[in-house]
Design a protein around this motif. Sequence first.
Motif, PDB file in Angstrom:
ATOM      1  N   ILE A 155     -15.045  20.440  83.243  1.00  6.56           N
ATOM      2  CA  ILE A 155     -15.910  19.863  84.272  1.00  6.56           C
ATOM      3  C   ILE A 155     -17.352  20.245  83.969  1.00  6.56           C
ATOM      4  N   ILE A 156     -18.238  19.255  83.948  1.00  4.70           N
ATOM      5  CA  ILE A 156     -19.683  19.497  83.822  1.00  4.70           C
ATOM      6  C   ILE A 156     -20.332  19.164  85.161  1.00  4.70           C
ATOM      7  N   GLY A 157     -20.974  20.150  85.759  1.00  2.79           N
ATOM      8  CA  GLY A 157     -21.582  19.999  87.080  1.00  2.79           C
ATOM      9  C   GLY A 157     -20.777  20.762  88.107  1.00  2.79           C
ATOM     10  N   CYS A 158     -21.295  21.888  88.582  1.00  4.12           N
ATOM     11  CA  CYS A 158     -20.545  22.765  89.489  1.00  4.12           C
ATOM     12  C   CYS A 158     -21.171  22.829  90.875  1.00  4.12           C
ATOM     13  N   GLY A 159     -21.713  21.689  91.320  1.00  6.12           N
ATOM     14  CA  GLY A 159     -22.275  21.606  92.658  1.00  6.12           C
ATOM     15  C   GLY A 159     -21.201  21.503  93.724  1.00  6.12           C
ATOM     16  N   LYS A 160     -21.612  21.098  94.921  1.00  5.73           N
ATOM     17  CA  LYS A 160     -20.722  21.106  96.084  1.00  5.73           C
ATOM     18  C   LYS A 160     -19.465  20.286  95.869  1.00  5.73           C
ATOM     19  N   ILE A 161     -19.591  19.091  95.260  1.00  9.07           N
ATOM     20  CA  ILE A 161     -18.439  18.203  95.105  1.00  9.07           C
ATOM     21  C   ILE A 161     -17.422  18.768  94.121  1.00  9.07           C
ATOM     22  N   SER A 162     -17.830  19.717  93.271  1.00  6.60           N
ATOM     23  CA  SER A 162     -16.919  20.216  92.238  1.00  6.60           C
ATOM     24  C   SER A 162     -15.729  20.965  92.826  1.00  6.60           C
ATOM     25  N   SER A 163     -15.897  21.556  93.992  1.00  6.97           N
ATOM     26  CA  SER A 163     -14.831  22.400  94.553  1.00  6.97           C
ATOM     27  C   SER A 163     -13.545  21.624  94.765  1.00  6.97           C
ATOM     28  N   ILE A 164     -13.648  20.429  95.355  1.00  8.93           N
ATOM     29  CA  ILE A 164     -12.434  19.667  95.632  1.00  8.93           C
ATOM     30  C   ILE A 164     -11.784  19.183  94.341  1.00  8.93           C
ATOM     31  N   ASP A 180     -26.987  25.835  85.730  1.00  6.11           N
ATOM     32  CA  ASP A 180     -27.062  27.178  86.299  1.00  6.11           C
ATOM     33  C   ASP A 180     -25.762  27.898  85.937  1.00  6.11           C
ATOM     34  N   LEU A 181     -25.804  28.722  84.886  1.00  5.42           N
ATOM     35  CA  LEU A 181     -24.587  29.360  84.398  1.00  5.42           C
ATOM     36  C   LEU A 181     -23.953  30.246  85.464  1.00  5.42           C
ATOM     37  N   ALA A 182     -24.769  30.874  86.296  1.00  5.29           N
ATOM     38  CA  ALA A 182     -24.229  31.726  87.359  1.00  5.29           C
ATOM     39  C   ALA A 182     -23.383  30.912  88.331  1.00  5.29           C
ATOM     40  N   ARG A 183     -23.811  29.676  88.601  1.00  2.00           N
ATOM     41  CA  ARG A 183     -23.028  28.819  89.499  1.00  2.00           C
ATOM     42  C   ARG A 183     -21.701  28.453  88.846  1.00  2.00           C
ATOM     43  N   ALA A 184     -21.709  28.151  87.547  1.00  3.76           N
ATOM     44  CA  ALA A 184     -20.462  27.853  86.839  1.00  3.76           C
ATOM     45  C   ALA A 184     -19.540  29.066  86.854  1.00  3.76           C
TER      46      ALA A 184
END
Length: 368
Positions: A8-17, A37-41
């Motif tokens: 998965i590329i992109g770990c924003g809000k929608i990534s959780s589901i 943002d590696l910390a977010r990933a």
Amino acid sequence: MDRVKVGIIGCGKISSIYMENCQKFDILELVACADMDLARAQSQAERYQIPRACTAEELLADPDIQLVINLTIPAAHAEVCLQILEAGKHVYVEKPLAVTRDEGQQVLQAAQERGLLVGCAPETFFGAGIQTSLKLIQDGIIGRPAAASAFMMARGHEHWHPDPEFYYQAGGGPMFDMGPYYLTALVQLLGPISSISGMTSMALEERTITSEKKRGQQVKVEIPTHVTGLLQFREGAVATMTTSFDIFGGSSLPPIEIYGTLGTLQVPDPNTFGGPVRYRLTGETEWREQPLLEGYSENTRGIGPADMAYALAGGRPHRADGQLAYHVLEAMWAFHDSADSGSVYRMTSDCRRPAALPVGLPPYTLDL
């Protein structure tokens, strides 16, 4: 059946589901996630027990990853899809396929040249609500579908979204935000679109943000905020559709209704997977609620990539494919182009009407 390794590329809000649901399908093995943002990933990888958090470049260089889910912002969809395809991997992207039709065509052409698959959200039409509605139509319960209406009526996102500016800039607006859900559902139920006649308007030239992060700040509105029009479907039905951010006092209009020669079908909100599904036949005075088919009535984002994985394993077409996504992208632009030119827009693209999901399979299984 071999599992398909997914990144998965992109770990924003929608990534959780997506991360949660990808791990429910046995066909998928989620092995890596990446973000600018590696910390977010790293945070998402830890939360969902994903083996590896890394940069996008590192993820694309991994020879074991076969399918990449692109959850970047819409403006980056086409660029990142092209990078994924150039790395020799299949891609599934959040809606829309791209911001412009030219970008969408570039993605499809790159995939075709490399023999790779493109998939695209929304996948909500896999849900029990739309699938139950489809079966009622296919069973002839309401007769031949002759017409339809679709309404997405909202007041805009500045009252709740922390960063609502995008919704009022080029590439935003109610059609590009919510149109993919409604148009994809209509194509599933009525088939491809042949022409569109649209009109647009803008209620306010500036909007005041009332959500907490930027409360009181002004947003300049650069795009139409009320988009309405008529659609002609290749199989004969016609529809009225409105998407709006200008409904400040609420609305009681239904999300989608299909009008057949024997009755009317009420289709649930296409931004959900569940119901209710209701119909009323000629001469009846009460609506009947149809029990939903067994399947996916909760938020099951991630089912689109799973269907792609089954398609890869079994050599069959996948449902939320690139041609469907491009057809919807062209249709969204058609409303605006028609309004700007004052003429009917003739669709140039076509697509397959997605096959109904099989009934009776074990949960999180899409093939026998």
